[in-house]
Structures are given as C-alpha cells and as structure tokens.
Motif scaffolding. Sequence first.
Motif, PDB file in Angstrom:
ATOM      1  N   UNK A 120       0.799  -1.233   0.000  1.00 25.70           N
ATOM      2  CA  UNK A 120       0.000   0.000   0.000  1.00 25.70           C
ATOM      3  C   UNK A 120       0.823   1.271   0.000  1.00 25.70           C
ATOM      4  N   UNK A 121       2.127   1.161   0.226  1.00 24.59           N
ATOM      5  CA  UNK A 121       2.968   2.361   0.210  1.00 24.59           C
ATOM      6  C   UNK A 121       3.666   2.565  -1.132  1.00 24.59           C
ATOM      7  N   UNK A 122       3.439   1.658  -2.069  1.00 26.05           N
ATOM      8  CA  UNK A 122       4.111   1.755  -3.369  1.00 26.05           C
ATOM      9  C   UNK A 122       3.770   3.063  -4.070  1.00 26.05           C
ATOM     10  N   UNK A 123       4.828   3.722  -4.570  1.00 23.61           N
ATOM     11  CA  UNK A 123       4.651   4.903  -5.401  1.00 23.61           C
ATOM     12  C   UNK A 123       5.078   4.658  -6.848  1.00 23.61           C
ATOM     13  N   UNK A 124       5.983   3.679  -7.033  1.00 23.07           N
ATOM     14  CA  UNK A 124       6.446   3.343  -8.381  1.00 23.07           C
ATOM     15  C   UNK A 124       6.460   1.833  -8.550  1.00 23.07           C
ATOM     16  N   UNK A 125       5.789   1.358  -9.611  1.00 26.73           N
ATOM     17  CA  UNK A 125       5.747  -0.068  -9.917  1.00 26.73           C
ATOM     18  C   UNK A 125       6.081  -0.246 -11.385  1.00 26.73           C
ATOM     19  N   UNK A 126       7.255  -0.815 -11.654  1.00 27.21           N
ATOM     20  CA  UNK A 126       7.708  -1.034 -13.023  1.00 27.21           C
ATOM     21  C   UNK A 126       8.024  -2.511 -13.211  1.00 27.21           C
ATOM     22  N   UNK A 127       7.135  -3.194 -13.955  1.00 25.42           N
ATOM     23  CA  UNK A 127       7.321  -4.610 -14.258  1.00 25.42           C
ATOM     24  C   UNK A 127       7.384  -4.845 -15.770  1.00 25.42           C
ATOM     25  N   UNK A 128       7.610  -3.792 -16.518  1.00 28.09           N
ATOM     26  CA  UNK A 128       7.571  -3.885 -17.974  1.00 28.09           C
ATOM     27  C   UNK A 128       8.670  -4.747 -18.559  1.00 28.09           C
TER      28      UNK A 128
END
Length: 577
Positions: A120-128
């Motif tokens: 819930x604290x994630x600000x950036x999620x990059x799984x590309x």
Amino acid sequence: MSADHFFRRALRPLLVFLCFFSLTSFSKSDELQPLLEFESALQKSNPNVFSSWTPGNSTCSFSGIVCNSNGFVTEINLPQQNLSGVLPFDSICKLQALEKLSLGFNFLHGGISEDLKNCTCLQQLDLGWNSFSGKVPDLSSLGKLKLLSLNNSGFSGQFPWRSLENLTSLTFLSLGDIVFEKSPFPVEVLKLEKLYWLYLSNCSLEGRIPEGLGNLTLLENIDISWNQFYGELPGDIVKLKNLRQLELYTNFLTGTLPVGFGNLTSLVNFDASGNSLQGNISEVRFLTNIASLHLYENQFTGEIPEELGEFNKLVVFSIYGNKFTGPLPQKLGSGADFVCIDASENFFTGPIPPDMCKNGKMTILHLLQNGFTGGIPENYANCSSLQRLRVSNNSLSGLVPAGIWRLSNLSAIDLAMNNFEGTIPKTWAIGSSLRVIDLSENQFQGTIPKTWAMGSSLVIIDLSENQFQGQLPRSMTNCMMLEVIDFSGNRFDGEIPELVESLKGLHLLNLSNNALTGHIPPSLGNLTSLESMDLSQNKLFGEIPAQLTQLFSLEYFNVSNNRLTEAIPRGNQFDTF
C-alpha cells in the motif's frame, strides 16, 4: 453524495493511516526474511546480482536495495539484471515501507498474486518487458502510486480499468504492447489529472477517443497508436499546451485535424500516420518546435505550408501516400540538421528543394512517384551522409551531378522513370554500402565502366530502357550478393559473360532487347536460384546449353527472336515454357 464517492474519499486517508501504522509495528530485523525469500524465488537468475544478499550484511547494503533514514527498505531497483522466476508478492509486500519496485527488462514469468494489494505504500511499480502471464490484479489499494509501467509485460485478459479511479496520484501510466481483452478507451484515465505521461499503444483499445483528454492539462506525452480507434479526434485535445509528443498512428481515425491544433506549440513529435485523416494541414504551420512529423498513409490534400521551410528544428518529415499538391517549400530543411524526408506518392510539382542537406546530416531523400521537374540540385553532390536517394517516377531531367556517383554511404540510388541523360562516369567506384542501382527508363548512354561493380555488395542492378552500349560489364560476375540483373532495352553487344557459381543467389536475369551475340554460356546452368531468365530479341546463335535443364526453380524462360538452331531441349521442364 453517492456511497461510491463517499467510499473513495474515505479510502485515501485510511491508506495513509495503514501505511503509517504498519511501519510503527514493523522492525528492521523483520525485513531480512522477505528479501531472502525474494532471492530464493529468483535463484535461477544471474548469481552475481545477489552476491551481497547474505544474512551477515545489512539489508540496506544489498545490491539494488535503498533504505530510508530509519533503515527500512524503500526501493528494490533491479532492472535489466537477467532475473528469472516467479515474483513472491506475499514476501515483497511484507516490506511495508516499500515505495519503489523496479524490475523491468528481465525474464520474470508466472502470474501476479493478489498479495500485491498489500504493497500500500508503493509509489512506483515497473514490471515492464517481462514474460508474465494471466491478468493484472485489482490495483485499487495502491492509492499512492505515481508511476505504473507494465509495457510489454506478457499480461492478458481484462485490465482492471476501474482500479484507476483510486490511483489519482498517477503521473506516469504506461500499459502498452499488451494483448488485453478489447475495450473502449478507459474513461477512468480522464480523472487522472496529474498525468504527464500516457502510453496505451497496442493494448486492444477500440471505439472513439472521448472528449476529456483536454482536461489533463499536464500531459506531455500521449501514445495511443496501434489500436482500433475510429472517428474524429476530440476537439479539446487542442487545450494540451504542454504536449510534446502525440502518437496516433495505425488506427482508423477520420476527419480533419481539429480547429486550433496549431495551439499545440510545444509539440516536438507528432505521428498520425496510417489512418484516414483528410483535409489540409494548414494548422501545422504554427508548430514551430516540431522535430519529427509523420503524416504518411492518410488522405491529406492541399499544399504544404510555406512556413515549414522556416522551421529550424524539423529533422524528420514523412508524408508519403497522401494527395498533397503544389511545390514543397523551397527552404525546407535549410535551417535544421535535416535527416529524412519521404514525400513519395503524392502530386507534388516544381523543383526539389535545394538545401535539405545544407548541414550535412540528411540520410534519406525519397521523392518518388510525384511530378517534380528540373534536375537534382547540385548541393546534393556534397551530401556525404546520404544513404538512400530515390526520386523515381517523376519528370526530372538533365545531367545527374557528378558528385552523386561518388557518395560513399549510399545504399540505394533510384533514378528510374525520369528523363535523366548523360553517361556513367568511368571513375564511379561503387562503395561497399551500395545495394540497389535503378537507372531504368531514362536516357542514359555510353558504356559501363569495366570495373564499376567489382567486389561490391550490390543486390539489384536495373539499367533497363536506356541507351547504354558496348559490352556487358564482366565485373558484375563478382557481385556475390546479386539477386536481380536487368539490362534489357539497351544497345549492349558482344557476348554474354560467363556467370560463375558465386551468383547462386540470382533470381532474375533480363538481357532482352539488345544486340548480344555468340552462344548462350553453359555456365548459366550454375545459377540454381534463377526464377526468370529473358534473353529474347538479341542475336544469339547455336543451341541452348543442356546445363540449363538443371534450373529447377526457373518459372519464366524466353529466348525468342534470336538465331538459335534449337529452341528448347526436349524432355525437361522447358517443354512447358
């Protein structure tokens, strides 16, 4: 106030409280185990990535790990590390201060579990740029996300577009090149007022582009190319004064550029190619910051605005396959490091602009299939950067500037179907880059230099329908890459040179309608890839060599109107020709 609206307003403070509460009840010593479980799940990866990930080291010293001042893990940064395996989100999301998870350009696979909702604290999620499978889970609980990048990640199914309603902090949304289930443009995006980057290319969207994009006034990039959008562009798009890149190519858009499109004066890259847009492009004359302009394969009409000749940033200009008329601006490219122009397949007239290679950077000059007149400007004889020169099927005339033949970086020179005249210089030494020579249907004359193609990498030579004479150049027998030789419709005489086995890739040989004499060389039987051979309308005599019966790929064979004593050997595939 609706219950849904009340719930969304109440959700964000709750998420902030949960994030704070989890940190106060979680100690630094609890973070080692989730990280070791993360490493274990990716144990088939490059072992050097995790060489520092040992219980004896502080977790904050692990490679790719960033901690805050309190020693809690806030970032996992491991892009382009050849990671392989299934991500254990049940472990990852125990890192309850985690704000950034960057794992793009790896070989991760499997699905993404519902445990992602606990980050819930994630600000950036990059799984590309990975190889995941299955659906993207609901993202509603990730209300602090500012960046979401899943480009080319392998997911499928229906994307949880409704989740975006809760991700109102998003500034960067990139979901391109994923085979989602077909859906209309997600209206939830229109509520993301902080967006500056929107990439939804090739993700199975269809229907009309809705009004409302113009309200996302911070947008700098929109890429919705390679979808199935139809209809007109929304009029309010002209409100996006910060827009630097607009990619609309390969859709089914119709209509004209919206009134006021010239207000997008920050545009640097605009690509609307591969649609059915029409009308004139007069609005483009205000886009003085444009560097790359692609409008090809549409139905645009009218003249190119003269103002484009004054643009000092325009370096790529591609408008082929439209219905443009009139001349090209004569100052086009003169004030910029012009790189490429393709204005082919229109109805342009007048002279070729003379200064498009003024700064010595142009690599592509494609003006074929128009009505250009005059000659090739002398300036291009010094354009050493030029790689492709194609001006075929125009009404050009005169002598080709001598320096053109000496441009060492050319890979293609196509002057066909014009009224050029003169000879090929004896000093023309074909560079190793040249692949295509097409001088057909002109008024060139004289002989071919004996060594002009010696050891070159030519693939196509077409000198047909000119007034060349003398003997065929034997140097072409050393061009091992040749696939097409067409010297038909000239005045060549003498014998056909022995064509050696090194030309085994040759598909077409056309020497028809000349004054060639002598026997047909038996060595032609070595050209086992030949599909078409035309030796008709010459002065050849003798028998057709039996070796030609071994050309099993040959589909067209013509030796008519010669002086051959036996037309076709019997009992082979030639009987059907």
